[in-house]
Design a protein around this motif. Structure first.
Motif, PDB file in Angstrom:
ATOM      1  N   PRO A  19     -56.643 -30.433 -36.007  1.00  0.00           N
ATOM      2  CA  PRO A  19     -55.534 -31.368 -35.856  1.00  0.00           C
ATOM      3  C   PRO A  19     -55.909 -32.754 -35.333  1.00  0.00           C
ATOM      4  CG  PRO A  19     -55.638 -29.943 -33.945  1.00  0.00           C
ATOM      5  CD  PRO A  19     -56.741 -29.505 -34.861  1.00  0.00           C
ATOM      6  N   SER A  20     -57.160 -32.969 -34.917  1.00  0.00           N
ATOM      7  CA  SER A  20     -57.455 -34.200 -34.190  1.00  0.00           C
ATOM      8  C   SER A  20     -58.765 -34.801 -34.659  1.00  0.00           C
ATOM      9  CB  SER A  20     -57.526 -33.922 -32.682  1.00  0.00           C
ATOM     10  OG  SER A  20     -58.028 -35.031 -31.974  1.00  0.00           O
ATOM     11  N   SER A  21     -58.801 -36.126 -34.780  1.00  0.00           N
ATOM     12  CA  SER A  21     -60.050 -36.806 -35.109  1.00  0.00           C
ATOM     13  C   SER A  21     -61.004 -36.786 -33.925  1.00  0.00           C
ATOM     14  CB  SER A  21     -59.773 -38.246 -35.544  1.00  0.00           C
ATOM     15  OG  SER A  21     -58.909 -38.907 -34.634  1.00  0.00           O
ATOM     16  N   GLY A  61     -56.534 -26.309 -27.045  1.00  0.00           N
ATOM     17  CA  GLY A  61     -55.384 -26.512 -27.916  1.00  0.00           C
ATOM     18  C   GLY A  61     -55.731 -27.260 -29.185  1.00  0.00           C
ATOM     19  N   MET A  62     -56.680 -28.206 -29.100  1.00  0.00           N
ATOM     20  CA  MET A  62     -57.094 -28.969 -30.277  1.00  0.00           C
ATOM     21  C   MET A  62     -58.391 -28.436 -30.884  1.00  0.00           C
ATOM     22  SD  MET A  62     -56.058 -32.876 -29.291  1.00  0.00           S
ATOM     23  CE  MET A  62     -54.487 -33.244 -28.510  1.00  0.00           C
ATOM     24  N   HIS A  63     -58.837 -27.259 -30.401  1.00  0.00           N
ATOM     25  CA  HIS A  63     -59.969 -26.531 -30.990  1.00  0.00           C
ATOM     26  C   HIS A  63     -61.296 -27.284 -30.889  1.00  0.00           C
ATOM     27  CE1 HIS A  63     -56.922 -23.794 -32.461  1.00  0.00           C
ATOM     28  NE2 HIS A  63     -56.289 -24.818 -32.996  1.00  0.00           N
ATOM     29  N   ASP A  65     -63.583 -26.640 -28.717  1.00  0.00           N
ATOM     30  CA  ASP A  65     -64.618 -25.638 -28.484  1.00  0.00           C
ATOM     31  C   ASP A  65     -65.160 -25.102 -29.805  1.00  0.00           C
ATOM     32  OD1 ASP A  65     -62.071 -24.492 -28.932  1.00  0.00           O
ATOM     33  OD2 ASP A  65     -62.596 -22.637 -27.886  1.00  0.00           O
ATOM     34  N   LYS A  66     -64.266 -24.770 -30.731  1.00  0.00           N
ATOM     35  CA  LYS A  66     -64.679 -24.233 -32.021  1.00  0.00           C
ATOM     36  C   LYS A  66     -65.391 -25.293 -32.865  1.00  0.00           C
ATOM     37  CE  LYS A  66     -60.735 -21.104 -31.817  1.00  0.00           C
ATOM     38  NZ  LYS A  66     -59.380 -20.815 -32.332  1.00  0.00           N
ATOM     39  N   ALA A  67     -64.982 -26.547 -32.701  1.00  0.00           N
ATOM     40  CA  ALA A  67     -65.628 -27.632 -33.435  1.00  0.00           C
ATOM     41  C   ALA A  67     -67.066 -27.831 -32.964  1.00  0.00           C
ATOM     42  CB  ALA A  67     -64.834 -28.925 -33.267  1.00  0.00           C
ATOM     43  N   PHE A  68     -67.292 -27.825 -31.648  1.00  0.00           N
ATOM     44  CA  PHE A  68     -68.655 -27.917 -31.129  1.00  0.00           C
ATOM     45  C   PHE A  68     -69.515 -26.793 -31.704  1.00  0.00           C
ATOM     46  CE2 PHE A  68     -67.234 -30.529 -27.357  1.00  0.00           C
ATOM     47  CZ  PHE A  68     -68.149 -31.548 -27.515  1.00  0.00           C
ATOM     48  N   ILE A  69     -68.979 -25.590 -31.686  1.00  0.00           N
ATOM     49  CA  ILE A  69     -69.737 -24.424 -32.156  1.00  0.00           C
ATOM     50  C   ILE A  69     -70.033 -24.540 -33.651  1.00  0.00           C
ATOM     51  CG2 ILE A  69     -69.667 -21.920 -32.511  1.00  0.00           C
ATOM     52  CD1 ILE A  69     -67.923 -21.786 -29.935  1.00  0.00           C
ATOM     53  N   GLY A  70     -69.011 -24.863 -34.440  1.00  0.00           N
ATOM     54  CA  GLY A  70     -69.227 -25.006 -35.875  1.00  0.00           C
ATOM     55  C   GLY A  70     -70.271 -26.043 -36.209  1.00  0.00           C
ATOM     56  N   GLY A 416     -51.498 -29.649 -24.673  1.00  0.00           N
ATOM     57  CA  GLY A 416     -52.745 -29.993 -25.345  1.00  0.00           C
ATOM     58  C   GLY A 416     -52.743 -29.838 -26.841  1.00  0.00           C
ATOM     59  N   TYR A 417     -51.584 -29.665 -27.459  1.00  0.00           N
ATOM     60  CA  TYR A 417     -51.509 -29.539 -28.914  1.00  0.00           C
ATOM     61  C   TYR A 417     -51.020 -30.844 -29.540  1.00  0.00           C
ATOM     62  CZ  TYR A 417     -52.021 -24.475 -28.365  1.00  0.00           C
ATOM     63  OH  TYR A 417     -52.497 -23.229 -28.062  1.00  0.00           O
ATOM     64  N   VAL A 418     -51.473 -31.130 -30.780  1.00  0.00           N
ATOM     65  CA  VAL A 418     -51.030 -32.324 -31.494  1.00  0.00           C
ATOM     66  C   VAL A 418     -49.713 -31.993 -32.198  1.00  0.00           C
ATOM     67  CG1 VAL A 418     -51.737 -34.189 -33.058  1.00  0.00           C
ATOM     68  CG2 VAL A 418     -53.456 -32.841 -31.874  1.00  0.00           C
ATOM     69  N   GLN A 419     -48.683 -31.703 -31.393  1.00  0.00           N
ATOM     70  CA  GLN A 419     -47.413 -31.241 -31.949  1.00  0.00           C
ATOM     71  C   GLN A 419     -46.223 -31.940 -31.302  1.00  0.00           C
ATOM     72  OE1 GLN A 419     -47.586 -26.911 -31.680  1.00  0.00           O
ATOM     73  NE2 GLN A 419     -49.488 -26.845 -32.851  1.00  0.00           N
ATOM     74  N   VAL A 420     -46.009 -31.713 -30.031  1.00  0.00           N
ATOM     75  CA  VAL A 420     -44.889 -32.329 -29.320  1.00  0.00           C
ATOM     76  C   VAL A 420     -45.451 -33.279 -28.261  1.00  0.00           C
ATOM     77  CG1 VAL A 420     -42.830 -31.914 -27.923  1.00  0.00           C
ATOM     78  CG2 VAL A 420     -43.508 -30.237 -29.656  1.00  0.00           C
ATOM     79  N   PRO A 421     -45.149 -34.580 -28.331  1.00  0.00           N
ATOM     80  CA  PRO A 421     -44.208 -35.267 -29.229  1.00  0.00           C
ATOM     81  C   PRO A 421     -44.841 -35.882 -30.475  1.00  0.00           C
ATOM     82  CG  PRO A 421     -44.853 -36.770 -27.507  1.00  0.00           C
ATOM     83  CD  PRO A 421     -45.621 -35.487 -27.265  1.00  0.00           C
TER      84      PRO A 421
END
Length: 479
Positions: A19-21, A61-63, A65-70, A416-421
């Motif tokens: 969800p995030s650059s 929330g913006m993943h 951790d998973k991005a670093f790993i990938g 921490g999610y790119v959702q609200v707002p």
């Protein structure tokens, strides 16, 4: 060498899963570079971040951790299934440790100190995700370096000089590599390849470096702003004009694809659920307050954002958190005005060029949402004005009005999610951009230039540091 922002590297970019650059693409790019520095998958990776930094609220929330790993596992950004990250790390024998502490600086807010090691070497690397997918590595084992991922880099550690870092816009000659390998003083060396798709031209010099210079260039040449955008990008990247136009077509088409797929999203992680299709149905039901082109564009903005949160591939404009604004605004305004598909692409080029003048902000949420949604509205307003006029002064005025309308806006993602707002901000940004474009056409005064406005956002953002709690969200505190 001085670096100039590229429209398709830095503004209408990156093309990335959401969800995030800054929190998804940025960490992935850092991970890719770390893998190259180490020469493969590490046995272990420890990531340390500031307890009061931006990552503290958004890392999971913006993943990030998973991005670093990938990235460090060498996966492909566009096809990798992020939810497999921890399983894949375990399969490859890599341990992952994450720690938030007060020993890491909170500025830049998404700074990480990453320790990786294998049987050959151990590296401690200081890396930051600056915003908009932009990254920077400034230290390796305590030695100062400057690696931005946009060039090739030769990093060498010798007994007498320590670690040195050499950039190049081209792959290094084999003769130089042979020389390094044969030097008895060398302890180790690494070569990193660019993690961006477009490489800068060596010693490039754009036709203008400021909005004022852009105005003078366009008026002297007697050309439209979209043509100036092609001239600018050609000078930065060495691409012919046709290739620049094709890049514009590509990012436009990718965004339309995100809209279509966004309406079919069934679910995503976070604090809310998909509503784009329901919004589209209501906005066109005859029961909604008429919004003109925004009746279609606002739900399209939401569809892009929901697709982004489902890890769909989006084009950040200029960030993942503002990726839903510009194309829906251009597309539906052009249709309302009876304009062609080519006119839409020209407007998108105009938006990209306007965005380059905000580059010093890195479009970073730590300067407030004004540097994401605010800049996107400025870009969109200028683009919409360009659908109605070629007068560059009017287009500039629209862009300034767009930035003025959201000056000082905080970045405040709940949990921490790119959702609200973030969702509603993308939706309301579309009619805001249209109002600014129409107001510029009507002659509304701004009293400041686009260059001055860009500096104002930067200065305002620096003041927001003290009240934004480095990413701690005010709405979340009320829950």
């Amino acid at each position: 060498m001085k670096a100039y922002p590229s429209i398709f590297n830095d503004v209408l970019s990156p093309v990335t899963p959401g969800p995030s650059s800054s929190n998804t693409c940025g960490p992935f790019r850092i991970g890719k570079l770390l893998r190259q520095l180490l020469g493969g998958t590490p046995a272990g990776m420890k990531i340390e971040m500031a307890e009061k930094g931006g990552y503290s609220q958004t890392f999971y929330g913006m993943h990030s951790d998973k991005a670093f790993i990938g990235g460090i596992l060498g996966k492909d950004l566009h096809s990798y299934q992020f939810n497999r990250a921890y399983d894949d790390a375990q399969k490859e024998g890599m341990t992952v440790e994450v720690e938030f502490n007060d020993s890491v600086s909170s500025i830049p807010t998404e700074l990480s100190i990453i320790t990786i090691e294998n049987s050959r070497r151990r590296l401690c690397i200081s890396a930051a995700s600056l915003g908009g997918g932009e990254i920077f590595i400034d230290r390796i084992n305590g030695a100062a370096v400057a690696i931005d991922g946009k060039r090739y880099y030769l990093i060498v550690e010798t007994n007498d000089q320590g670690i040195t870092c050499r950039p190049s816009t081209r792959p290094f000659d084999q003769s130089l590599i042979d020389e390094v390998e044969q030097d008895p003083r060398v302890n180790w060396y690494s070569i990193t390849n660019p993690v961006y798709e477009i490489l800068p031209v060596e010693n490039s010099r754009p036709p203008f470096e400021s909005a004022a210079g852009m105005l003078a260039y366009v008026e002297k040449k007697g050309i439209s702003l979209w043509q100036a955008a092609i001239d600018y990008e050609t000078s930065i990247c060495g691409l012919p004009g046709e290739a620049v136009w094709n890049l514009c077509q590509k990012v436009y088409d990718l965004t339309i694809d995100a809209i279509e797929k966004g309406y079919r999203v069934a679910g995503f992680e976070g604090v809310t659920t998909p509503k784009a299709l329901k919004a589209a149905d209501f906005y066109t039901s005859g029961r909604a307050i008429p919004l003109g082109m925004a009746s279609a564009a606002a739900p399209e903005a939401l569809a892009i954002m929901e697709y982004s949160n489902a890890h769909g591939t989006i084009v950040c404009m200029p960030t993942g958190g503002s990726s839903g604004i510009i194309v829906p605004a251009i597309r539906n305004s052009a249709m309302a005005l009876g304009l062609s598909a080519a006119d839409e692409r020209k407007a998108l080029l105009t938006a990209g060029l306007i965005g380059t003048f905000y580059y010093p902000t890195h479009y970073s949420g730590d300067l407030g949402c004004q540097a994401e949604i605010g800049i996107a509205v400025s870009m969109a307003a200028g683009a919409l004005a360009s659908l109605m006029t070629d007068d560059v002064r009017t287009i500039e005025r629209a862009a300034v009005l767009g930035a003025q309308s959201l000056l000082g806006l905080l970045c405040d993602p709940i949990d921490g999610y790119v959702q609200v707002p973030c969702f509603i901000r993308n939706m309301t940004a579309v009619p805001t951009a249209a109002v600014c474009a129409n107001s510029a056409m009507a002659g509304l005064d701004t009293l400041v230039s686009l260059d001055e406005m860009a500096q104002t956002i930067l200065r305002t953002g620096e003041k927001l540091y003290s009240i934004n709690d480095y990413g701690v969200c005010y709405c979340s505190k009320l829950r």
